[in-house]
Design an enzyme around this catalytic site. Structure first.
Site, PDB file in Angstrom:
ATOM      1  N   SER A   1       0.488  -1.335  -0.008  1.00  0.00           N
ATOM      2  CA  SER A   1      -0.346  -0.334   0.096  1.00  0.00           C
ATOM      3  C   SER A   1       0.588   1.220   0.034  1.00  0.00           C
ATOM      4  O   SER A   1       1.431   1.594  -0.540  1.00  0.00           O
ATOM      5  CB  SER A   1      -0.575  -0.815   1.320  1.00  0.00           C
ATOM      6  OG  SER A   1      -2.191   0.919   1.107  1.00  0.00           O
TER       7      SER A   1
ATOM      8  N   ASP B   1      -3.575   6.329  -2.418  1.00  0.00           N
ATOM      9  CA  ASP B   1      -2.085   5.166  -2.466  1.00  0.00           C
ATOM     10  C   ASP B   1      -1.839   4.241  -3.433  1.00  0.00           C
ATOM     11  O   ASP B   1      -2.273   4.124  -4.264  1.00  0.00           O
ATOM     12  CB  ASP B   1      -2.287   5.974  -1.095  1.00  0.00           C
ATOM     13  CG  ASP B   1      -2.739   3.827  -0.952  1.00  0.00           C
ATOM     14  OD1 ASP B   1      -4.024   3.770  -1.376  1.00  0.00           O
ATOM     15  OD2 ASP B   1      -3.400   3.574   0.039  1.00  0.00           O
TER      16      ASP B   1
ATOM     17  N   GLU C   1     -10.513   7.427   8.192  1.00  0.00           N
ATOM     18  CA  GLU C   1      -9.671   7.343   8.574  1.00  0.00           C
ATOM     19  C   GLU C   1      -8.888   9.052   8.247  1.00  0.00           C
ATOM     20  O   GLU C   1      -9.616   8.745   7.183  1.00  0.00           O
ATOM     21  CB  GLU C   1      -8.557   6.823   8.428  1.00  0.00           C
ATOM     22  CG  GLU C   1      -8.854   5.719   9.196  1.00  0.00           C
ATOM     23  CD  GLU C   1      -7.436   4.415   9.009  1.00  0.00           C
ATOM     24  OE1 GLU C   1      -6.926   3.337  10.612  1.00  0.00           O
ATOM     25  OE2 GLU C   1      -6.971   3.949   8.245  1.00  0.00           O
ATOM     26  N   ALA C   2      -8.277  10.135   9.324  1.00  0.00           N
ATOM     27  CA  ALA C   2      -7.714  10.752   8.292  1.00  0.00           C
ATOM     28  C   ALA C   2      -6.622  10.853   7.491  1.00  0.00           C
ATOM     29  O   ALA C   2      -7.446  11.661   6.754  1.00  0.00           O
ATOM     30  CB  ALA C   2      -7.480  11.400  10.144  1.00  0.00           C
ATOM     31  N   ASN C   3      -6.318  10.089   7.439  1.00  0.00           N
ATOM     32  CA  ASN C   3      -5.559   9.680   6.289  1.00  0.00           C
ATOM     33  C   ASN C   3      -6.482   9.016   4.873  1.00  0.00           C
ATOM     34  O   ASN C   3      -5.621   8.617   3.817  1.00  0.00           O
ATOM     35  CB  ASN C   3      -4.159   8.060   6.179  1.00  0.00           C
ATOM     36  CG  ASN C   3      -5.235   6.709   6.645  1.00  0.00           C
ATOM     37  OD1 ASN C   3      -5.937   7.083   6.301  1.00  0.00           O
ATOM     38  ND2 ASN C   3      -4.822   6.608   7.181  1.00  0.00           N
TER      39      ASN C   3
ATOM     40  N   ARG D   1       1.222   6.657  18.802  1.00  0.00           N
ATOM     41  CA  ARG D   1       1.246   5.127  19.216  1.00  0.00           C
ATOM     42  C   ARG D   1       2.468   4.505  17.596  1.00  0.00           C
ATOM     43  O   ARG D   1       3.041   5.174  17.027  1.00  0.00           O
ATOM     44  CB  ARG D   1       0.060   4.703  18.024  1.00  0.00           C
ATOM     45  CG  ARG D   1      -0.554   5.626  17.079  1.00  0.00           C
ATOM     46  CD  ARG D   1      -1.596   4.822  16.376  1.00  0.00           C
ATOM     47  NE  ARG D   1      -1.451   3.986  16.354  1.00  0.00           N
ATOM     48  CZ  ARG D   1      -1.230   3.592  15.032  1.00  0.00           C
ATOM     49  NH1 ARG D   1      -1.259   4.252  14.224  1.00  0.00           N
ATOM     50  NH2 ARG D   1      -0.937   2.553  14.409  1.00  0.00           N
ATOM     51  N   PRO D   2       2.495   3.664  18.211  1.00  0.00           N
ATOM     52  CA  PRO D   2       3.704   2.700  17.055  1.00  0.00           C
ATOM     53  C   PRO D   2       2.634   2.319  16.189  1.00  0.00           C
ATOM     54  O   PRO D   2       1.485   1.803  15.881  1.00  0.00           O
ATOM     55  CB  PRO D   2       3.506   1.061  18.241  1.00  0.00           C
ATOM     56  CG  PRO D   2       3.204   0.644  19.497  1.00  0.00           C
ATOM     57  CD  PRO D   2       2.204   2.028  19.494  1.00  0.00           C
ATOM     58  N   SER D   3       3.393   1.817  14.523  1.00  0.00           N
ATOM     59  CA  SER D   3       2.866   2.308  13.446  1.00  0.00           C
ATOM     60  C   SER D   3       2.308   0.435  13.537  1.00  0.00           C
ATOM     61  O   SER D   3       3.462   0.118  14.201  1.00  0.00           O
ATOM     62  CB  SER D   3       3.682   1.827  12.303  1.00  0.00           C
ATOM     63  OG  SER D   3       3.532   1.677  11.324  1.00  0.00           O
TER      64      SER D   3
HETATM   65  C1  G16 Z   1      -4.008   0.748   6.143  1.00  0.00           C
HETATM   66  C2  G16 Z   1      -3.915   0.496   7.594  1.00  0.00           C
HETATM   67  C3  G16 Z   1      -4.859   1.749   7.906  1.00  0.00           C
HETATM   68  C4  G16 Z   1      -4.018   2.707   8.627  1.00  0.00           C
HETATM   69  C5  G16 Z   1      -3.086   3.138   7.976  1.00  0.00           C
HETATM   70  C6  G16 Z   1      -1.644   3.024   8.970  1.00  0.00           C
HETATM   71  O1  G16 Z   1      -2.744   1.309   5.651  1.00  0.00           O
HETATM   72  O2  G16 Z   1      -4.826  -0.025   6.263  1.00  0.00           O
HETATM   73  O3  G16 Z   1      -6.092   1.731   8.187  1.00  0.00           O
HETATM   74  O4  G16 Z   1      -4.676   3.603   8.963  1.00  0.00           O
HETATM   75  O5  G16 Z   1      -1.949   0.864   7.857  1.00  0.00           O
HETATM   76  O6  G16 Z   1      -1.167   1.910   9.981  1.00  0.00           O
HETATM   77  P1  G16 Z   1       0.044   2.068  10.979  1.00  0.00           P
HETATM   78  O7  G16 Z   1       0.168   4.021  11.720  1.00  0.00           O
HETATM   79  O8  G16 Z   1      -0.891   1.582  12.235  1.00  0.00           O
HETATM   80  O9  G16 Z   1       1.230   1.851  10.046  1.00  0.00           O
HETATM   81  P2  G16 Z   1      -2.745   0.768   3.903  1.00  0.00           P
HETATM   82  O10 G16 Z   1      -2.914   2.222   2.936  1.00  0.00           O
HETATM   83  O11 G16 Z   1      -1.112   1.291   3.889  1.00  0.00           O
HETATM   84  O12 G16 Z   1      -2.809  -0.376   3.957  1.00  0.00           O
END
Ligand code: G16
Length: 517
Positions: free
Chosen positions: A64, A276, A370-372, A497-499
């Site tokens: 992604s 994305d 999500e805000a993203n 927060r940890p990703s």
């Molecule tokens: C994925 C998840 C989203 C999340 C994002 C970032 O998005 O599907 O729900 O907001 O990762 O997650 P984190 O902050 O835990 O890294 P995508 O578009 O990368 O699949």
């Protein structure tokens, strides 16, 4: 299970010694060269999951928004949802089992999850445009093959397209045809019906520049273009023919840096958006006459959709319960606007569409973003039935017309998961129907100034959170320091927060001015 064949094939996809991976926010993600064994094993797991639920399961090879060198895998459950959380643990066990433990781990999963090994298995596979994705999806196929599963390889698709076809397959076509043509036809038909009713005309209104993050979105939008009405003028940028995936472009880059992507020439007040890397997220933006950049993120998308749906729900006069689901990253102004002005209940859950999706299922109409820019709308079966009935049978013209618009929205929205293509068409339809410009949409509320950063630390897992990730419980003292800082400023809020997709810690802060944030 043919244990000799399993041994033989597994040896072709060896696990690097000492490597331990965790099923994260959206599956496994790391450097592509570390993932061959994970892909093979997720092929195995998809077969087990398919046997357990007696349905087709999806596997998407993608990382992604992550850099091109990374890759990852997302598993898709029967109705197009993310893999059920109870199976995430099995996925981690299988990914981390040593070679000699593999068969035993499979047996244990079958026992714990009551998998009937005699059942047939069916798996749909898709992949993004990363150079590593084709080979990795072959490894998935090896895993499916060795456990005797059937598979259909859709090849290059957006993540939401794979979610869509999985859902279509398991609902015997009730959700649509399990083909890309079926997807294009369903969405474009609903979109065409919707914009027929719009009175706004003129090229500028329908002109949209799209940054495709050098990813799959460009390919699939080009395929879809012939299905769309001629007045829709979309111009694709960052189509992957010249530059690297997600590099200085794409929805994540634009959201985090709050600036335009490279490779898209933006004139004042032009309507622009970014997808994305696997086209499941979208953000809009424009530059005003003074050259100032304005981001319209997932929160504003949720707001626009909520305003529109609420008006229609009031018109059809049914007592359907609507709510919005957000995460800790939602801008404070959006939450205030939704709750206080629009009077729509808002719920906050942990990051990850799986959590938002789950919460949104509790309502007749659940809007989640999500805000993203990752999000969609869910309609309960009961709400959908009522709306479709009213669209056909209702005598009152105004009510019937409102129900028809809602019916087309139901068909245009990809309810299986957030979908940049579907969301883009939903937004374009709403703007056209309401005769709104991007600037008017942007002005619905003013975002609190904010800052989103990521930093690398030795071990991000030392941070543990609670309260939908809004408070850190470990390491000791961290939350107290954040609280002390936050106390100093007006309208301020911050969390770490940890990703779950990258080896970083995310830091979010907002306050009454940008400097204070
Ligand atoms: C994925 C998840 C989203 C999340 C994002 C970032 O998005 O599907 O729900 O907001 O990762 O997650 P984190 O902050 O835990 O890294 P995508 O578009 O990368 O699949």
């Amino acid at each position: 299970m043919d244990s000799e064949a399993l041994k033989k094939y597994s040896a072709l996809h060896p696990k690097p010694a000492g490597l331990t991976l965790q099923y994260g926010t959206a599956g496994f993600r790391t450097k592509a060269e570390q993932l061959d064994h994970v892909m093979f094993r997720m092929g195995l797991l998809a077969v087990l999951r398919s046997k357990a639920v007696v349905s087709t399961i999806g596997i998407m090879v993608t990382a992604s928004h992550n850099p091109e060198e990374d890759n990852g895998v997302k598993l898709i459950d029967p109705l197009g949802e993310m893999l059920h959380p109870s199976w995430e643990e099995y996925a981690t066990q299988l990914a981390n089992a040593e070679e000699h433990e593999l068969q035993q781990t499979i047996t244990e999963i079958c026992q714990k999850a009551a998998v009937n090994q005699q059942k047939d298995a069916s798996v749909f596979i898709g992949r993004d445009t990363r150079p590593s994705s084709e080979k990795l999806s072959q490894s998935v196929i090896d895993g499916i093959f060795v456990l005797g599963g059937q598979y259909h390889d859709y090849g290059l698709v957006t993540t939401p397209q794979l979610h869509y076809v999985v859902c279509c397959q398991n609902t015997q076509g009730q959700y649509g045809k399990a083909t890309l043509e079926g997807y294009y036809e369903k969405l474009s038909k609903a979109f065409t019906e919707l914009i027929k009713q719009s009175s706004s005309s003129g090229k500028s209104q329908k002109h949209l520049k799209i940054d495709c993050a050098n990813g799959i979105g460009a390919l699939k939008l080009s395929e879809m273009e012939p299905y769309l009405p001629k007045e829709v003028l979309i111009q694709l940028y960052n189509d992957g023919t010249k530059e690297k995936l997600n590099h200085l472009c794409g929805a994540d880059f634009v959201k985090v840096h709050q600036k335009p992507p490279r490779g898209l020439d933006m004139k004042p007040n032009e309507r622009c958006c970014s997808f994305d890397g696997d086209a499941d997220r979208i953000v809009y933006y424009y530059q005003d006459a003074t050259g100032l950049f304005h981001l319209i993120d997932g929160d504003k998308i949720a707001t626009l959709i909520s305003i529109f749906l609420k008006e229609l729900l009031v018109k059809v006069g049914q007592s359907l319960k609507m709510a919005v689901v957000q995460t800790a990253y939602a801008n404070g102004s959006s939450t205030r606007y939704l709750e206080e002005t629009l009077k729509v209940p808002v719920h906050c859950v942990k990051t990850g569409v799986k959590h938002l999706h789950h919460k949104a299922q509790e309502f007749d109409v659940g809007v989640y973003f999500e805000a993203n820019g990752h999000g969609t709308v869910l309609f309960s079966k009961a709400a959908e039935t009522k709306i479709r009935h009213l669209a056909k049978e209702e005598k009152d013209n105004e009510k019937r017309e409102a129900a028809k618009v809602l019916e087309n929205m139901i068909d245009l929205i990809n309810q299986t998961v957030g979908d940049a293509v579907s969301d883009m068409l939903v937004i374009e339809a709403i703007l056209a129907l309401k005769g709104l410009t991007l600037q008017q949409w942007d002005a619905v509320y003013t975002d609190l100034p904010n800052r989103l950063l990521k930093i690398q630390v030795a071990d991000r897992r030392v941070i543990d959170t609670t309260d939908a990730e809004r408070r850190a419980v470990t390491p000791p003292g961290l939350q107290e320091k954040i609280d002390a800082l936050v106390k100093k400023y007006k309208l301020s809020r911050a969390f770490v927060r940890p990703s779950g997709t990258e080896d970083v810690v995310r830091i979010y802060a907002e306050a009454d001015t940008q400097v204070r944030a």
